[in-house]
Design an enzyme around this catalytic site. Structure first.
Site, PDB file in Angstrom:
ATOM      1  N   ILE A  59       0.838  -1.199   0.000  1.00 45.95           N
ATOM      2  CA  ILE A  59       0.000   0.000   0.000  1.00 45.95           C
ATOM      3  C   ILE A  59       0.875   1.252   0.000  1.00 45.95           C
ATOM      4  O   ILE A  59       1.974   1.257   0.551  1.00 45.95           O
ATOM      5  CB  ILE A  59      -0.968  -0.038   1.217  1.00 45.95           C
ATOM      6  N   CYS A  60       0.387   2.307  -0.655  1.00 52.11           N
ATOM      7  CA  CYS A  60       1.022   3.631  -0.592  1.00 52.11           C
ATOM      8  C   CYS A  60      -0.110   4.649  -0.426  1.00 52.11           C
ATOM      9  O   CYS A  60      -1.146   4.322   0.128  1.00 52.11           O
ATOM     10  CB  CYS A  60       1.895   3.888  -1.822  1.00 52.11           C
ATOM     11  N   ARG A  61       0.059   5.871  -0.903  1.00 45.79           N
ATOM     12  CA  ARG A  61      -0.996   6.868  -0.730  1.00 45.79           C
ATOM     13  C   ARG A  61      -2.162   6.622  -1.680  1.00 45.79           C
ATOM     14  O   ARG A  61      -3.316   6.647  -1.285  1.00 45.79           O
ATOM     15  CB  ARG A  61      -0.446   8.286  -0.915  1.00 45.79           C
TER      16      ARG A  61
END
Length: 108
Positions: A59-61
């Site tokens: 996951i990232c932004r």
């Protein structure tokens, strides 16, 4: 290269380890409880921090960096899926979050 799998925040496989590849300031503002934090640019030298037998939900932004990380991990023999929409979607879905800065958890 094999097709990388994309999953929504509500479809993260049971028992998957969440790998957060955002920068330190983003992590400190808010992240999933129990997630592992390795910024994207540190992934190659910290690969040994990951268990190749554990499924990873990356996951990232918003999903861009995590897509690159998941593809890279898959190419190196790890089981990884990209979390579509990233922490923005996580927040919108009302998933639990914690912060490291003493403030209300948020996504920056």
């Amino acid at each position: 290269m094999s097709e990388m799998e994309n999953v929504s925040v509500t479809a993260i496989p049971e028992g998957a380890r969440i790998l957060d590849v955002r920068e330190d300031y983003e992590w400190e503002a808010g992240h999933a409880p129990g997630a592992l934090h390795i910024p994207l640019d540190q992934l190659p030298e910290r690969l040994d921090d990951l268990d190749p037998d554990t499924d990873l939900a990356v996951i990232c932004r918003s999903g861009g960096r995590s897509a690159r990380a998941a593809q890279w991990l898959e190419a190196h023999g790890y089981s990884a899926v990209n979390v579509t929409g990233g922490m923005g979607a996580w927040l919108e879905a009302g998933q639990p979050m914690v912060s490291d800065n003493g403030k209300e958890p948020t996504v920056v």
